[in-house]
Design a protein around this motif. Structure first.
Motif, PDB file in Angstrom:
ATOM      1  N   LEU A 190       1.826  -1.843 -16.010  1.00  0.00           N
ATOM      2  CA  LEU A 190       1.859  -1.676 -14.555  1.00  0.00           C
ATOM      3  C   LEU A 190       3.041  -2.408 -13.943  1.00  0.00           C
ATOM      4  O   LEU A 190       3.680  -1.905 -13.023  1.00  0.00           O
ATOM      5  CB  LEU A 190       0.552  -2.158 -13.934  1.00  0.00           C
ATOM      6  N   SER A 191       3.353  -3.582 -14.460  1.00  0.00           N
ATOM      7  CA  SER A 191       4.505  -4.315 -13.931  1.00  0.00           C
ATOM      8  C   SER A 191       5.813  -3.619 -14.288  1.00  0.00           C
ATOM      9  O   SER A 191       6.737  -3.571 -13.473  1.00  0.00           O
ATOM     10  CB  SER A 191       4.503  -5.760 -14.429  1.00  0.00           C
ATOM     11  N   ILE A 192       5.902  -3.064 -15.480  1.00  0.00           N
ATOM     12  CA  ILE A 192       7.103  -2.326 -15.891  1.00  0.00           C
ATOM     13  C   ILE A 192       7.285  -1.094 -15.006  1.00  0.00           C
ATOM     14  O   ILE A 192       8.382  -0.838 -14.487  1.00  0.00           O
ATOM     15  CB  ILE A 192       7.032  -1.923 -17.381  1.00  0.00           C
ATOM     16  N   LEU A 217       9.924   1.853 -10.617  1.00  0.00           N
ATOM     17  CA  LEU A 217       9.816   2.630  -9.385  1.00  0.00           C
ATOM     18  C   LEU A 217      10.680   2.014  -8.287  1.00  0.00           C
ATOM     19  O   LEU A 217      11.458   2.716  -7.630  1.00  0.00           O
ATOM     20  CB  LEU A 217       8.358   2.710  -8.935  1.00  0.00           C
ATOM     21  N   LEU A 218      10.565   0.711  -8.096  1.00  0.00           N
ATOM     22  CA  LEU A 218      11.379   0.060  -7.071  1.00  0.00           C
ATOM     23  C   LEU A 218      12.868   0.140  -7.388  1.00  0.00           C
ATOM     24  O   LEU A 218      13.694   0.362  -6.500  1.00  0.00           O
ATOM     25  CB  LEU A 218      10.954  -1.397  -6.917  1.00  0.00           C
ATOM     26  N   ALA A 219      13.217  -0.028  -8.645  1.00  0.00           N
ATOM     27  CA  ALA A 219      14.631   0.024  -9.034  1.00  0.00           C
ATOM     28  C   ALA A 219      15.213   1.415  -8.787  1.00  0.00           C
ATOM     29  O   ALA A 219      16.296   1.548  -8.207  1.00  0.00           O
ATOM     30  CB  ALA A 219      14.789  -0.365 -10.501  1.00  0.00           C
ATOM     31  N   ILE A 261      18.110   2.722  -6.208  1.00  0.00           N
ATOM     32  CA  ILE A 261      19.310   3.442  -6.686  1.00  0.00           C
ATOM     33  C   ILE A 261      19.443   4.778  -5.967  1.00  0.00           C
ATOM     34  O   ILE A 261      20.533   5.166  -5.531  1.00  0.00           O
ATOM     35  CB  ILE A 261      19.234   3.640  -8.218  1.00  0.00           C
ATOM     36  N   ASP A 262      18.317   5.489  -5.809  1.00  0.00           N
ATOM     37  CA  ASP A 262      18.369   6.788  -5.147  1.00  0.00           C
ATOM     38  C   ASP A 262      18.737   6.642  -3.673  1.00  0.00           C
ATOM     39  O   ASP A 262      19.441   7.484  -3.128  1.00  0.00           O
ATOM     40  CB  ASP A 262      17.022   7.494  -5.291  1.00  0.00           C
ATOM     41  N   ALA A 263      18.259   5.591  -3.021  1.00  0.00           N
ATOM     42  CA  ALA A 263      18.580   5.384  -1.613  1.00  0.00           C
ATOM     43  C   ALA A 263      20.059   5.054  -1.416  1.00  0.00           C
ATOM     44  O   ALA A 263      20.639   5.374  -0.390  1.00  0.00           O
ATOM     45  CB  ALA A 263      17.723   4.259  -1.046  1.00  0.00           C
TER      46      ALA A 263
END
Length: 76
Positions: free
Chosen positions: A59-61, A66-68, A72-74
């Protein structure tokens, strides 16, 4: 959350880019893990807590990825 309000096609494309990036990264992660032949079980915690520990690790990975990839997409 993703894209602009009412822009469902853009949201799907953004979500697809994020999921594809995460899948490629996870495939690489698993390939390296299996090539190294190491276990992620912590001997100090033992086998009784291993399933919870493994779930927490994954879950932490996934949360980090997801946040990374959202960041990057933003930026693109």
């Amino acid at each position: 959350m993703l894209g602009h309000v009412g822009d469902h096609a853009g949201e799907r494309a953004e979500a697809k880019r994020i999921v594809v990036g995460m899948m490629v990264y996870l495939a690489f992660l698993l390939a390296v893990r299996f090539a190294a032949g190491e276990s992620t079980m912590r001997p100090l915690r033992g086998s009784a807590i291993a399933p919870f520990d493994m779930a927490l690790l994954w879950l932490s990975i996934l949360g980090f990825l997801l946040l990374a990839f959202l960041t990057i997409d933003a930026a693109c």
